[in-house]
Design an enzyme around this catalytic site. Structure first.
Site, short mmCIF file in Angstrom:
data_model
loop_
_atom_site.label_atom_id
_atom_site.label_comp_id
_atom_site.label_asym_id
_atom_site.label_seq_id
_atom_site.Cartn_x
_atom_site.Cartn_y
_atom_site.Cartn_z
N ARG A 13 -7.33 20.63 -13.13
CA ARG A 13 -6.30 21.09 -12.34
C ARG A 13 -6.10 20.14 -11.11
O ARG A 13 -5.24 20.26 -10.47
CB ARG A 13 -7.18 22.51 -11.54
CG ARG A 13 -6.88 23.65 -12.30
CD ARG A 13 -7.66 24.84 -11.86
NE ARG A 13 -9.31 24.78 -11.99
CZ ARG A 13 -10.18 25.63 -11.48
NH1 ARG A 13 -9.75 26.44 -10.69
NH2 ARG A 13 -11.36 25.40 -11.59
N TYR A 375 2.45 -16.62 13.56
CA TYR A 375 1.27 -16.56 12.58
C TYR A 375 0.26 -17.48 12.82
O TYR A 375 0.64 -18.79 12.79
CB TYR A 375 1.83 -16.69 11.06
CG TYR A 375 0.60 -16.83 10.16
CD1 TYR A 375 -0.22 -15.74 9.76
CD2 TYR A 375 0.57 -18.00 9.35
CE1 TYR A 375 -1.11 -15.87 9.11
CE2 TYR A 375 -0.53 -18.07 8.51
CZ TYR A 375 -1.48 -16.99 8.32
OH TYR A 375 -2.41 -17.33 7.29
#
Ligand code: UD1
Ligand code: MG
Length: 468
Positions: A13, A375
Site C-alpha cells: 500500500r 565563496y
C-alpha cells in the site's frame, strides 16, 4: 534476551520502489525507530541479540542493518530471510534456529517492523508481565479497531485467543481490544507452538497470534498488557499513515523542547530530529529543519527556513534562513540570511557571515567577517579579517583542491579572486578587484589589476557623436 523484528512484509500500500520499513519518520527510518526501541529495552544483565526477518529482495534493509551495527557498535544483530511471504507466524519460524539456541526460560520479544513508536518502557513492562507466564501480548482498546486482530480473554484475564479482522464474526468484530503486534514469549513455549501453526484462515497464512491460542490450550498462560496511547500501537501501512505519524512524533518532540525551555514558535511547522539537543531560551522560528546529531546552545535564534544538519552551534548565535551541514560555530556567531555553510566549516567567536556566502572546509578566527557574496573553500583565516564582497577563493583547478591562508587583521578588498595555493600575510591589504596568484607578505599592500586610464572630456565627445 532475543528480539525478533518482522520486516519481510510487502508494504504494497506504500506504492514504493523501496522497502516500507526504510521510509522515514522525523528523519529516521521506521525500522530505525524499532531498533532503537529494542536497544533501549535491552536487559543489561543478559546477552541481547536482534534478528530481523527480511525478504531476499530487500538488499537496502540488509545494508541499513550493517550501517546501524557500525553506528551503534552493537554486534549481535543479524538478518534471516523469508523468501515466501506466508504470514507473520511463518516469518518467526525463519528465526527458529536462533530461538532454539536460547536458554530455557529466556524471553523472546517479537516486534513488528512497521509499528515504530512503541516505547522502550512499554517493552520492558511487557517483559515483566511475561515473567510469571509463558508470554504476554500488548493490547489496546482502540476507538477504530478495524483491520486489527481482536483480543479475547479468559475469565482470569489471560489471553484466550486472537482473531484477525478478516476472520471475525460480526459479534467478534465489535470487540475493541486489539493486538498491537508486539509480544514476549518464553523461548521453548514459542518454539513448540510455532511447530503447531496452521493456515486454516481467511488469508491462508500462518498467523503468529495463533501461537497464543495454542499455548493457552495446553495449559499455558499468556498475559495481556494494555496501553492507552494510540501512537504506541499505530502501524504504517500507507503514506497517509506515514505522514500522520510523522506529524504526531514531530509534535511530541517539539512539545518536549517547549517543556525544556526552548521556544518553538510554530510546532506544527518545525522539524527537530530525535538526536538533536537544544539549550534553554533558544528560539526556533517556523519552517526550520534541525537534523542529525546537531547541538544548539542557549540563547540562540534560529531563523525561519533554516536547515541545520550534524552541526554544533554555541550559545548566543543567530542563524537566519541558512543551510548548514557539518559546521561548528562558537559563541555569538551570526550567520545569514541566505548563507550556505558546508562540511568542515569552523567559526570562532563573533564571526559574521552574511548573505550569499558559501563556506566549505574553512576556518575563520574570532571577529572575522564575510558579509556578502563570497565563496571561501579550503581556507584558513585568522582573527579580525575582513573579506570584502565578492571575494572568491579559486581552490580548484579541475583536478585538485588547494588551500588558502589569510593572516589575522588582513583586509581583502571586494571582488578579489584568490588563486590557491596562496597565502596572504597578517595585516596585509589586498586592493579591490585583484587576482592574487602569489603570496602576499605581512603588512604589504597587494594590487593586481589593470592601471586606471583617464581621458578628460572624452565622454562628452562620445555622447555628441552618438546623438548625431
Ligand atoms: C498484524 C496482526 C494483527 C495485529 C496487527 C497490529 C497477524 C496475522 N496479525 O496484522 O493481529 O492487530 O499486526 O499491527 O500477525 N510479516 C512478515 N512476513 C509475512 C507477513 C508479515 O515479515 O509473511 C511482517 C510484516 O512486515 C509486519 C508484521 O509481520 O511487520 C505484521 O504483518 P502485517 O501484514 O502488517 O499484519 P497486520 O495485518 O498488520
Ligand atoms: Mg501491519
Amino acid at each position: 534476551m532475543l528480539f525478533i523484528v518482522l520486516a519481510a512484509g510487502l508494504g504494497k500500500r506504500m506504492k514504493s520502489n523501496h522497502p516500507k520499513v526504510l521510509h522515514t519518520l522525523v528523519g529516521k527510518p521506521i525500522l530505525g525507530w524499532v531498533l532503537s526501541a529494542c536497544r533501549s529495552a535491552f536487559d543489561p544483565g543478559q546477552s541481547n541479540r536482534i534478528v530481523v526477518v527480511v525478504h531476499p529482495d530487500m538488499a537496502e534493509v540488509v545494508d541499513y542493518l550493517e550501517w546501524w551495527k557500525e553506528e551503534t557498535g552493537i554486534k549481535g544483530v543479524e538478518n534471516v530471510f523469508q523468501s515466501e511471504r506466508l504470514g507473520s507466524g511463518h516469518a518467526v519460524i525463519m528465526a527458529k534456529e536462533t530461538i532454539d539456541r536460547c536458554e530455557k526460560g529466556e524471553r523472546v520479544v517479537i516486534l513488528s517492523g512497521d509499528v515504530p513508536f512503541v516505547r522502550p518502557q512499554t517493552v520492558q513492562e511487557l517483559v515483566q508481565c511475561a515473567k510469571s507466564c509463558d508470554g504476554a501480548v500488548l493490547t489496546m482498546d482502540h476507538p477504530n479497531p478495524q483491520g486489527y486482530g481482536r483480543v479475547f480473554r479468559d475469565p482470569q484475564g489471560f489471553v484466550a485467543h486472537i482473531v484477525e479482522d478478516k476472520d471475525c464474526t460480526s459479534d467478534q468484530r465489535s470487540n475493541q481490544e486489539v493486538n498491537a503486534g508486539i509480544y514476549v514469549f518464553e523461548a521453548r513455549a514459542l518454539s513448540w507452538a510455532l511447530g503447531r501453526l496452521d493456515n486454516e484462515n481467511a488469508q491462508r497464512e500462518y498467523y503468529l497470534p495463533q501461537t497464543v491460542e495454542i499455548i493457552q490450550k495446553h495449559q499455558g498462560r499468556i498475559a495481556a498488557l494494555k496501553v492507552d496511547d494510540a501512537i504506541e500501537v499505530s502501524g504504517v501501512n500507507d503514506r497517509l499513515q506515514l505522514v500522520a505519524l510523522d506529524r504526531l512524533m514531530r509534535l511530541r518532540i517539539n512539545h518536549y523542547w517547549l517543556a525544556e525551555g526552548v521556544t518553538i514558535v510554530d510546532p506544527e511547522n518545525t522539524t527537530i530530529e530525535p538526536e538533536v539537543r537544544i539549550g534553554i531560551d533558544t528560539i526556533i522560528q517556523p519552517y526550520c529543519f534541525i537534523k542529525g546529531k546537531t547541538g544548539i546552545g542557549k540563547d540562540c535564534v534560529i531563523g525561519p527556513f533554516s536547515q541545520i544538519a550534524d552541526s554544533w552551534i554555541d550559545d548566543g548565535c543567530v542563524v537566519d534562513r541558512s543551510h548548514l551541514r557539518g559546521v561548528r560555530a562558537a559563541k555569538e556567531v551570526h550567520i545569514g540570511p541566505f548563507a550556505r555553510l558546508r562540511e568542515g566549516t569552523e567559526l570562532s567567536e563573533s564571526v559574521r557571515i552574511g548573505d550569499f556566502v558559501e563556506l566549505k572546509k574553512t576556518v575563520m578566527g574570532a571577529g572575522s567577517k564575510a558579509q556578502h557574496l563570497s565563496y571561501l573553500g579550503d581556507a584558513t583565516i585568522g582573527e579580525n579579517v575582513n573579506i570584502g564582497a565578492g571575494t572568491i577563493t579559486c581552490n580548484y583547478d579541475g583536478y585538485h583542491k588547494y588551500p588558502t591562508q589569510i593572516g589575522k587583521n588582513a583586509f581583502i578588498g571586494s571582488n578579489t579572486a584568490i588563486v590557491a595555493p596562496v597565502s596572504i600575510g597578517e595585516g596585509a591589504i589586498v586592493g579591490a578587484g585583484s587576482v592574487i596568484v602569489e603570496n602576499v607578505e605581512k603588512d604589504a599592500l597587494a594590487l593586481a589589476r589593470g592601471q586606471q586610464v583617464q581621458k578628460p572630456g572624452r565622454a562628452a565627445v562620445i555622447r555628441e557623436r552618438n546623438k548625431k
